[in-house]
Design an enzyme around this catalytic site. Structure first.
Site, mmCIF file in Angstrom:
data_model
loop_
_atom_site.group_PDB
_atom_site.id
_atom_site.type_symbol
_atom_site.label_atom_id
_atom_site.label_comp_id
_atom_site.label_asym_id
_atom_site.label_seq_id
_atom_site.Cartn_x
_atom_site.Cartn_y
_atom_site.Cartn_z
ATOM 1 N N GLU A 1 0.832 -1.210 0.000
ATOM 2 C CA GLU A 1 0.000 0.000 0.000
ATOM 3 C C GLU A 1 0.865 1.258 0.000
ATOM 4 O O GLU A 1 0.793 2.090 0.904
ATOM 5 C CB GLU A 1 -0.945 -0.004 1.202
ATOM 6 N N GLU B 1 -5.418 -8.489 -1.128
ATOM 7 C CA GLU B 1 -6.068 -8.295 0.175
ATOM 8 C C GLU B 1 -7.533 -7.987 -0.062
ATOM 9 O O GLU B 1 -7.867 -7.113 -0.874
ATOM 10 C CB GLU B 1 -5.474 -7.109 0.944
HETATM 11 C C1 BG6 Z 1 -4.310 -3.067 4.719
HETATM 12 C C2 BG6 Z 1 -2.959 -3.506 5.177
HETATM 13 O O1 BG6 Z 1 -4.398 -1.712 4.920
HETATM 14 O O2 BG6 Z 1 -5.441 -3.467 5.387
HETATM 15 C C3 BG6 Z 1 -2.964 -4.622 6.201
HETATM 16 O O3 BG6 Z 1 -2.103 -3.833 4.120
HETATM 17 C C4 BG6 Z 1 -4.130 -4.425 7.141
HETATM 18 O O4 BG6 Z 1 -1.722 -4.644 6.848
HETATM 19 C C5 BG6 Z 1 -5.413 -4.497 6.342
HETATM 20 O O5 BG6 Z 1 -4.137 -5.302 8.219
HETATM 21 C C6 BG6 Z 1 -6.681 -4.393 7.161
HETATM 22 O O6 BG6 Z 1 -6.629 -3.300 8.007
HETATM 23 P P1 BG6 Z 1 -6.871 -3.461 9.559
HETATM 24 O O7 BG6 Z 1 -6.624 -2.148 10.144
HETATM 25 O O8 BG6 Z 1 -8.284 -3.908 9.703
HETATM 26 O O9 BG6 Z 1 -5.907 -4.485 10.024
#
Ligand code: BG6
Length: 464
Positions: free
Chosen positions: A172, A361
């Site tokens: 990101e 993701e």
């Molecule tokens: C993304 C990141 O922003 O979202 C991850 O690459 C992160 O590291 C994921 O864990 C989800 O966000 P969060 O804050 O719910 O863990």
């Protein structure tokens, strides 16, 4: 019957600092994540001997990875996204020699994956860098860090070239605009000009890593990684539409540089009009010409943009401070759920770059309830993932070239934004709570069997 291609990569995604724990073991140095115990937006807390934060143990993947990988294999994963902690390899970033114990850990991890026919997808830097590079050099604000990163990247390419063929540079990379310490090792109150200069150094480092990967792992592929922050205009007012274009460009510009090899004109205008005099050398321009082989991104939500300042100043809907969309539901954390937005984004990125895409993701962070018999009925997670995968499949039908899908946090892990364990994404439950209590035991949620079937049927079991 609509299915995903049989070559599709199916799996999950993790990050070293959110799963490994063992934060000082085997010579590892402190990272920026280790000094941010309250998450990526949180303050920096200097470590003192004996103190302890939730990420210090995380889910103890460092010691339990064989059990976890066996569970991933049982679900049918043919891909697992992990990151290498830079601080396990170069504890201070500028060390003369790499740390053999750190390299040996990842050797064992990749061997374990190979035994289960799981292809590693490896992020070089996921939301962390050596804390010593921040303290002693000023993080990515200092051009010297480019060289330290390139050396780290070359070290791991050389060491793992026989085991890892798929790489990502910075997780990101566009998040630095929102979380400068996590992204580029700069204090939260840094000026925009400072942040953009640091981002520039990171973009150059990313391109140099691409070049090095092409030299050292010629049969491999390396991608960038963007937070896919798709925005919609709140209304069809031309002012809202134009502002939305600008907001989308504020993150797309990273992709433009990494895929096209140069800064787009709209960004140069933005720098000029804001008086940001970035130091961009001819050597930098040359380096940027090494472009990525594919584009990876995270996708959780969309948001809206309005040019109306009165509306703009109202309470915001989610992590990126976007204006809430009145047509969408939100998760418990205020992230607005928009499966069709994923199809839109896939098409936007494909139209813009014509390079293969990879969803690295996606998932739902939610509080899970363990029933008296130990079962966890996470139908909400199943429904979220089902609906997003249906739209990913539609995008493939639209002609988008999609390499794979790795859901975020296939096993519960420490959340990035607030360093919570109660925000769970996994198909596998981990018995650990926000206060650090729990046995760390793993158990299967209902979604475990659901995802297994999706993979086994190449997506035919998804419900439209
Ligand atoms: C993304 C990141 O922003 O979202 C991850 O690459 C992160 O590291 C994921 O864990 C989800 O966000 P969060 O804050 O719910 O863990």
């Amino acid at each position: 019957m609509k299915t995903f291609p049989h070559t599709f990569l199916w799996g999950g995604a993790t990050a070293a600092n959110q799963v490994e724990g063992a934060y000082l073991e085997d010579g590892k140095g402190l990272s920026t994540s280790d000094v941010q115990p309250h998450g990526v937006f949180g303050e920096v807390v200097e470590r003192v001997p004996g103190d302890s934060g939730i990420k210090d143990v995380a889910i103890d993947f460092y010691h339990r990875y064989p059990e976890d990988i066996a569970l991933f294999a049982e679900m049918g994963f043919n891909c697992l996204r992990v990151s290498i902690a830079w601080t396990r390899i170069y504890p201070n970033g500028d060390d003369a020699e790499p740390n053999e114990a750190g390299l040996a850990f990842y050797d064992k991890l990749f061997d374990e994956m190979a035994q289960h026919n799981i292809t590693p997808l490896v992020t070089l830097s996921h939301y962390e860098m050596p804390w010593a590079l921040v303290k002693n050099y000023g993080g990515w604000g200092n051009r010297k860090v480019i060289g330290f990163f390139e050396r780290y990247a070359r070290t791991v390419f050389e060491r793992f070239k026989g085991k890892v063929k798929l790489w990502l540079t910075f997780n990101e990379i566009n998040m630095s605009l929102h979380a400068p310490m996590t992204g580029v090792g700069l204090p939260a109150d840094s000026s925009k000009a400072e942040v953009y200069q640091a981002i520039h150094h990171q973009l150059v480092a990313s391109a140099l890593a691409v070049k090095a990967c092409h030299e050292i792992v010629p049969e491999g592929k390396i991608g960038n990684m963007l937070l896919g922050g798709l925005m919609y205009p709140l209304s069809c007012k031309p002012e809202d539409v134009f502002k939305t274009l600008q907001e989308n460009r504020s993150w797309q510009f990273f992709g433009d540089v990494q895929c096209r090899g140069a800064y787009p004109g709209y960004m140069l205008r933005y720098f000029r009009e804001n008086g940001f005099e970035l130091n961009i050398t001819d050597a930098d321009r040359d380096a940027l010409k090494s472009t990525v082989d594919f584009i990876s991104f995270s996708y959780y939500m969309t948001g809206c943009v309005t040019a109306d300042e009165a509306l703009n100043n109202k309470a915001r809907g989610n992590i990126l401070n976007m204006v809430p969309n009145p047509h969408l539901e939100s998760s418990e954390w205020g992230w607005q759920i928009d499966p069709l937005g994923l199809r839109t984004l896939l098409n936007v990125l494909w139209d813009r770059y014509q390079k293969p895409l990879f969803i690295v993701e996606n998932g739902l962070g939610a509080k899970d309830k363990v029933e008296a018999d130990g079962s966890i009925n996470d139908d909400y997670r199943i429904s979220y993932l089902n609906d997003h995968l249906v739209q990913a499949r539609e995008a493939i039908e639209d002609g988008v070239e999609l390499m794979g899908f790795t859901s975020w946090g296939p096993i519960d892990l420490v959340s990035a934004s607030k360093a919570e364990l109660s925000k769970r994404y996994g198909f596998i439950y981990v018995d650990r709570n926000d206060d650090g209590s729990g046995t760390l035991a793993r158990s299967k949620k209902k979604s475990f069997g659901w995802y297994k079937e999706v993979i086994a049927t190449h997506g035919a079991s998804l419900k439209e």
